[in-house]
Design a protein around this motif. Structure first.
Motif, PDB file in Angstrom:
ATOM      1  N   UNK A  82       1.264  -1.314  -0.066  1.00 43.60           N
ATOM      2  CA  UNK A  82      -0.134  -0.355   0.009  1.00 43.60           C
ATOM      3  C   UNK A  82       0.720   1.456   0.220  1.00 43.60           C
ATOM      4  N   UNK A  83       2.336   1.090  -0.188  1.00 40.46           N
ATOM      5  CA  UNK A  83       2.750   2.196  -0.245  1.00 40.46           C
ATOM      6  C   UNK A  83       2.960   3.473  -0.884  1.00 40.46           C
ATOM      7  N   UNK A  84       2.940   4.504  -0.648  1.00 42.96           N
ATOM      8  CA  UNK A  84       2.578   5.344  -1.971  1.00 42.96           C
ATOM      9  C   UNK A  84       3.906   6.125  -2.383  1.00 42.96           C
ATOM     10  N   UNK A  85       3.737   7.265  -3.553  1.00 46.18           N
ATOM     11  CA  UNK A  85       5.393   7.295  -4.276  1.00 46.18           C
ATOM     12  C   UNK A  85       6.461   7.638  -3.088  1.00 46.18           C
ATOM     13  N   UNK A  86       5.395   8.844  -2.076  1.00 42.21           N
ATOM     14  CA  UNK A  86       5.949   9.982  -1.534  1.00 42.21           C
ATOM     15  C   UNK A  86       6.677   8.895  -0.419  1.00 42.21           C
ATOM     16  N   UNK A  87       6.505   7.423   0.019  1.00 46.55           N
ATOM     17  CA  UNK A  87       7.392   6.895   0.676  1.00 46.55           C
ATOM     18  C   UNK A  87       8.497   6.373   0.341  1.00 46.55           C
ATOM     19  N   UNK A  88       8.670   6.078  -1.547  1.00 44.68           N
ATOM     20  CA  UNK A  88      10.069   5.570  -1.644  1.00 44.68           C
ATOM     21  C   UNK A  88      10.817   6.557  -1.667  1.00 44.68           C
ATOM     22  N   UNK A  89      10.541   8.503  -1.908  1.00 41.10           N
ATOM     23  CA  UNK A  89      11.458   8.999  -2.425  1.00 41.10           C
ATOM     24  C   UNK A  89      12.366   9.331  -1.810  1.00 41.10           C
ATOM     25  N   UNK A  90      10.895   9.744  -0.192  1.00 38.60           N
ATOM     26  CA  UNK A  90      11.890   9.828   1.261  1.00 38.60           C
ATOM     27  C   UNK A  90      13.277   9.041   0.930  1.00 38.60           C
ATOM     28  N   UNK A  91      11.913   8.093   1.206  1.00 39.92           N
ATOM     29  CA  UNK A  91      13.647   7.135   1.175  1.00 39.92           C
ATOM     30  C   UNK A  91      14.783   6.970   0.403  1.00 39.92           C
ATOM     31  N   UNK A  92      14.721   7.582  -0.201  1.00 36.55           N
ATOM     32  CA  UNK A  92      15.373   7.934  -1.371  1.00 36.55           C
ATOM     33  C   UNK A  92      16.220   9.390  -1.076  1.00 36.55           C
ATOM     34  N   UNK A  93      16.041   9.725  -0.861  1.00 32.95           N
ATOM     35  CA  UNK A  93      16.567  10.658  -0.847  1.00 32.95           C
ATOM     36  C   UNK A  93      17.195  11.036   1.154  1.00 32.95           C
ATOM     37  N   UNK A  94      17.036  10.700   1.584  1.00 31.92           N
ATOM     38  CA  UNK A  94      17.315   9.772   3.208  1.00 31.92           C
ATOM     39  C   UNK A  94      18.788   9.241   2.615  1.00 31.92           C
ATOM     40  N   UNK A  95      18.829   7.878   2.274  1.00 27.37           N
ATOM     41  CA  UNK A  95      20.094   7.088   2.084  1.00 27.37           C
ATOM     42  C   UNK A  95      21.008   7.920   1.090  1.00 27.37           C
ATOM     43  N   UNK A  96      20.345   8.642   0.054  1.00 30.28           N
ATOM     44  CA  UNK A  96      20.732   9.320  -0.574  1.00 30.28           C
ATOM     45  C   UNK A  96      21.905  10.216   1.066  1.00 30.28           C
ATOM     46  N   UNK A  97      21.588  11.037   1.297  1.00 30.48           N
ATOM     47  CA  UNK A  97      22.297  11.848   2.066  1.00 30.48           C
ATOM     48  C   UNK A  97      22.872  11.253   3.326  1.00 30.48           C
ATOM     49  N   UNK A  98      22.312   9.248   3.540  1.00 32.72           N
ATOM     50  CA  UNK A  98      23.339   8.693   5.236  1.00 32.72           C
ATOM     51  C   UNK A  98      24.351   8.487   3.846  1.00 32.72           C
ATOM     52  N   UNK A  99      24.536   7.550   2.824  1.00 30.70           N
ATOM     53  CA  UNK A  99      25.314   7.625   2.394  1.00 30.70           C
ATOM     54  C   UNK A  99      26.697   8.302   1.712  1.00 30.70           C
ATOM     55  N   UNK A 100      25.299   9.604   1.720  1.00 29.69           N
ATOM     56  CA  UNK A 100      27.029  10.813   1.221  1.00 29.69           C
ATOM     57  C   UNK A 100      27.868  11.400   2.526  1.00 29.69           C
ATOM     58  N   UNK A 101      27.364  11.380   3.708  1.00 28.63           N
ATOM     59  CA  UNK A 101      28.543  11.477   4.549  1.00 28.63           C
ATOM     60  C   UNK A 101      29.152  10.227   4.682  1.00 28.63           C
ATOM     61  N   UNK A 102      31.069  10.383   5.186  1.00 30.66           N
ATOM     62  CA  UNK A 102      31.852   9.790   5.570  1.00 30.66           C
ATOM     63  C   UNK A 102      30.609   9.142   6.469  1.00 30.66           C
ATOM     64  N   UNK A 103      31.431   7.607   6.446  1.00 32.89           N
ATOM     65  CA  UNK A 103      31.213   6.455   6.872  1.00 32.89           C
ATOM     66  C   UNK A 103      31.423   5.351   6.209  1.00 32.89           C
ATOM     67  N   UNK A 104      30.791   4.144   6.636  1.00 29.26           N
ATOM     68  CA  UNK A 104      31.306   2.973   6.420  1.00 29.26           C
ATOM     69  C   UNK A 104      31.820   2.319   5.140  1.00 29.26           C
ATOM     70  N   UNK A 105      33.013   1.812   4.851  1.00 24.44           N
ATOM     71  CA  UNK A 105      33.501   1.107   3.049  1.00 24.44           C
ATOM     72  C   UNK A 105      31.555   0.423   2.569  1.00 24.44           C
ATOM     73  N   UNK A 106      31.499   1.417   1.586  1.00 28.65           N
ATOM     74  CA  UNK A 106      30.398   0.708   0.897  1.00 28.65           C
ATOM     75  C   UNK A 106      28.944   1.532   1.697  1.00 28.65           C
ATOM     76  N   UNK A 107      29.168   2.245   2.400  1.00 25.19           N
ATOM     77  CA  UNK A 107      27.632   2.721   3.375  1.00 25.19           C
ATOM     78  C   UNK A 107      26.747   1.355   4.352  1.00 25.19           C
ATOM     79  N   UNK A 108      27.373   0.089   4.005  1.00 27.24           N
ATOM     80  CA  UNK A 108      27.431  -0.414   4.808  1.00 27.24           C
ATOM     81  C   UNK A 108      26.622  -0.579   6.133  1.00 27.24           C
TER      82      UNK A 108
END
Length: 203
Positions: free
Chosen positions: A108-134
């Motif tokens: 039942x997930x609308x498009x908004x959920x995927x869009x928000x998850x994508x931008x948050x994931x993009x911000x998450x892996x943009x910051x210094x993190x573990x190799x491959x963002x794992x």
């Protein structure tokens, strides 16, 4: 992220907030355009500030010229439109991919959920993190979907699947490119090892 955030947290006047953030983004782009058009002025301002605050000068001496080089695309209208077109297409494909993925776990997930998850994931892996963002990548998606009430175990399964798909696609394309160039991972590893300086032995 800031345009979608009010829809995710359910604040009032979501549309007004999103439009306001869109205008802010356009203002930022216009400011960057003016800076790119007046490169020498930007360098002079940076130098004046650097003379007063030596720490800023040490931090920006190399960064600012490189940043201005990158902003050069804004001064070429045709090149900028092409870059904007490909960027928009890239995000559209990514949003569609995440929409299909999230709906596989939450029908039942609308498009908004995927869009928000994508931008948050993009911000998450943009910051210094573990190799491959794992771990960081998965945590970002779980946190984003949690705002919509998605169970953490379901969100984690979706995040791990997204990460596996990402690695699989890039891995297959990377191996194909290596084969086309007559290279191999072993050969590249040996070449890198040969470039690295050998440790000096104690005399």
């Amino acid at each position: 992220f800031f345009m979608l955030l009010p829809f995710a947290v359910g604040v009032s006047q979501q549309r007004t907030y999103a439009i306001s953030m869109g205008l802010v983004i356009l203002l930022v782009f216009f400011t960057l355009y003016l800076v790119a058009r007046n490169r020498q002025w930007a360098l002079d301002v940076n130098e004046k500030i650097g003379k007063r605050v030596p720490l800023i000068r040490r931090l920006t001496d190399r960064v600012v010229p490189s940043l201005l080089d990158g902003l050069g695309v804004l001064t070429d209208g045709r090149l900028f439109l092409w870059a904007l077109l490909w960027l928009t297409l890239d995000w559209a494909i990514a949003i569609f991919q995440y929409h299909v993925l999230v709906r596989a776990f939450v029908p039942q997930a609308p498009l908004l959920w995927a869009s928000f998850a994508l931008v948050v994931a993009a911000l998450g892996i943009a910051a210094p993190s573990s190799p491959g963002g794992v771990g960081v990548f998965e945590a970002a998606i779980v946190g984003a979907l949690a705002l919509f009430g998605v169970d953490s175990s379901v969100a984690l399964a979706a995040a791990i699947t997204a990460h596996v798909i990402q690695y699989s696609v890039t891995g297959v394309l990377g191996v194909y490119a290596l084969v086309q160039d007559g290279e191999s991972l072993t050969g590249l590893y040996r070449r890198v090892r040969g470039i690295q300086p050998q440790p000096k032995s104690d005399a």
